[in-house]
Motif scaffolding. Structure first.
Motif, PDB file in Angstrom:
ATOM      1  N   PHE A  79     -10.538  -7.964 -56.726  1.00  0.00           N
ATOM      2  CA  PHE A  79      -9.863  -7.026 -55.827  1.00  0.00           C
ATOM      3  C   PHE A  79     -10.813  -6.210 -54.946  1.00  0.00           C
ATOM      4  N   ILE A  80     -12.045  -6.057 -55.398  1.00  0.00           N
ATOM      5  CA  ILE A  80     -12.934  -5.084 -54.760  1.00  0.00           C
ATOM      6  C   ILE A  80     -14.209  -5.746 -54.253  1.00  0.00           C
ATOM      7  N   GLU A  81     -14.532  -5.417 -52.992  1.00  0.00           N
ATOM      8  CA  GLU A  81     -15.814  -5.803 -52.422  1.00  0.00           C
ATOM      9  C   GLU A  81     -16.558  -4.536 -52.033  1.00  0.00           C
ATOM     10  N   ILE A  82     -17.852  -4.531 -52.280  1.00  0.00           N
ATOM     11  CA  ILE A  82     -18.692  -3.386 -51.934  1.00  0.00           C
ATOM     12  C   ILE A  82     -19.471  -3.751 -50.674  1.00  0.00           C
ATOM     13  N   ASP A  83     -19.466  -2.864 -49.696  1.00  0.00           N
ATOM     14  CA  ASP A  83     -20.199  -3.142 -48.458  1.00  0.00           C
ATOM     15  C   ASP A  83     -21.060  -1.933 -48.112  1.00  0.00           C
ATOM     16  N   SER A  84     -22.127  -2.175 -47.398  1.00  0.00           N
ATOM     17  CA  SER A  84     -23.082  -1.101 -47.114  1.00  0.00           C
ATOM     18  C   SER A  84     -22.668  -0.301 -45.889  1.00  0.00           C
ATOM     19  N   ALA A  85     -22.939   0.991 -45.931  1.00  0.00           N
ATOM     20  CA  ALA A  85     -22.699   1.884 -44.796  1.00  0.00           C
ATOM     21  C   ALA A  85     -23.736   3.011 -44.851  1.00  0.00           C
ATOM     22  N   PRO A  86     -25.016   2.647 -44.684  1.00  0.00           N
ATOM     23  CA  PRO A  86     -26.080   3.628 -44.881  1.00  0.00           C
ATOM     24  C   PRO A  86     -26.183   4.627 -43.731  1.00  0.00           C
ATOM     25  N   PHE A  88     -19.314   1.511 -49.063  1.00  0.00           N
ATOM     26  CA  PHE A  88     -17.875   1.747 -49.089  1.00  0.00           C
ATOM     27  C   PHE A  88     -17.215   0.580 -49.817  1.00  0.00           C
ATOM     28  N   PHE A  89     -16.020   0.839 -50.336  1.00  0.00           N
ATOM     29  CA  PHE A  89     -15.350  -0.129 -51.193  1.00  0.00           C
ATOM     30  C   PHE A  89     -14.101  -0.641 -50.493  1.00  0.00           C
ATOM     31  N   LYS A  90     -14.014  -1.970 -50.377  1.00  0.00           N
ATOM     32  CA  LYS A  90     -12.833  -2.600 -49.782  1.00  0.00           C
ATOM     33  C   LYS A  90     -11.957  -3.122 -50.916  1.00  0.00           C
ATOM     34  N   LEU A  91     -10.704  -2.726 -50.883  1.00  0.00           N
ATOM     35  CA  LEU A  91      -9.741  -3.175 -51.886  1.00  0.00           C
ATOM     36  C   LEU A  91      -8.739  -4.104 -51.211  1.00  0.00           C
ATOM     37  N   GLU A  92      -8.445  -5.236 -51.859  1.00  0.00           N
ATOM     38  CA  GLU A  92      -7.376  -6.096 -51.357  1.00  0.00           C
ATOM     39  C   GLU A  92      -6.480  -6.513 -52.506  1.00  0.00           C
TER      40      GLU A  92
END
Ligand SMILES: [Zn+2]
Length: 296
Positions: free
Chosen positions: A198-205, A213-217
């Motif tokens: 359900f969750i992907e972690i992506d960078s936002a430095p 930030f965390f993307k939920l689907e």
């Protein structure tokens, strides 16, 4: 206390409040704001995003309690009680029934499976630990804690530097290092990184070196837990406006546009770390910028 609940697919997301009070002066935070820009936006600012009498912005501090796929997940853990916050009287030596609110929202500390911090600033890690018999121990004993490795590396260095430390008003050694020492942390680098179904972690430095930030689907619906990529909805209209305190101001602007583009194109429900009521909403792309759709 009323606790807003949001549904995204099969996920349930509850806002657990620590505080929601006027903080910094709007004019001190966004020094580039013109009188014309203030006039254009003042109709929606008060009362949830600005206190007119004092000229201060309202900054909510809250966690997001996410239940999805049988997991109970706490996103960002606020300031914590009894912590000295020099220069921040609104967060100084708090005594808030945060854990009671969390329990009322449907999760006792021992129920939490994952604690996920968007970054390691003092107002996002405070409840990670509690002091017991003179030792800092995990507040959530059964949880894995997900930290960003670039933030751990950066704040470790700051903390060890006698000229700069202790990092983050002491919260790094009180609320992060003990979790590392207990072996309860999982460190993630950069992104995108798939955590589970359900969750992907992506960078936002930029606000911090390892801000993520965390993307939920879930069932075709999306949400984005963006931490401090923006603190205030004015920054949606004006993505180049930085909140003070960034590790890299230019990088923070690039990350803000990246996350705004993601939110606008995916239709994700956005769950920021500090935005006032209604606390979550959507982002629309306009001809030359973005517009928040956060309806109370
Ligand atoms: Zn913050």
């Amino acid at each position: 206390m009323e606790m807003p609940v949001f549904k995204v697919g099969e996920a349930t997301i509850t806002r657990v409040e620590e505080t929601n009070v006027p903080s910094y002066k709007l004019r001190d935070v966004f020094t580039e704001m013109t009188d014309a820009q203030f006039s254009e936006h003042r109709h929606w600012l008060a009362p949830h995003h600005y206190e007119a009498e004092s000229g201060r912005i309202r900054l909510s501090v809250h966690s997001w309690l996410l239940k999805v796929g049988g997991k109970t997940i706490l996103i960002d853990s606020c300031c914590g009680n009894n912590k000295d916050k020099p220069g921040r009287p609104f967060w100084h030596r708090l005594n808030e029934p945060y854990l009671e609110r969390l329990t009322a929202a449907g999760a006792r500390p021992q129920d939490i499976d994952l604690v996920m911090c968007t970054h390691l600033h003092h107002d996002h890690v405070g409840w990670n630990t509690q002091q017991r018999d003179g030792k800092w121990v995990p507040t959530f004993p059964n949880a894995r804690y997900v930290f960003s490795k670039p933030d751990v590396d950066y704040f470790s260095k700051v903390d060890a530097d006698p000229k700069e430390g202790p990092a983050e008003l002491g919260t790094f050694r009180e609320c992060v290092v003990p979790i590392l020492e207990y072996g309860n942390a999982d460190l993630v680098s950069g992104g995108p990184y798939r955590l589970n179904d359900f969750i992907e972690i992506d960078s936002a430095p930029g606000h911090s070196p390892g801000h993520v930030f965390f993307k939920l689907e879930s069932k075709g619906q999306r949400a984005a837990f963006i931490g401090d990529v923006w603190h205030h909805l004015l920054q949606v209209y004006y993505p180049d406006w930085n909140f003070p305190k960034n590790s890299d101001a230019a990088q923070a602007r690039v990350s803000r546009r990246k996350v705004l583009d993601y939110c606008a194109s995916s239709g994700a429900l956005v769950m920021p770390g500090h935005v006032g009521a209604p606390f979550a909403g959507r982002i629309e792309k306009t001809a030359d910028s973005y517009r928040p759709d956060f309806k109370p």
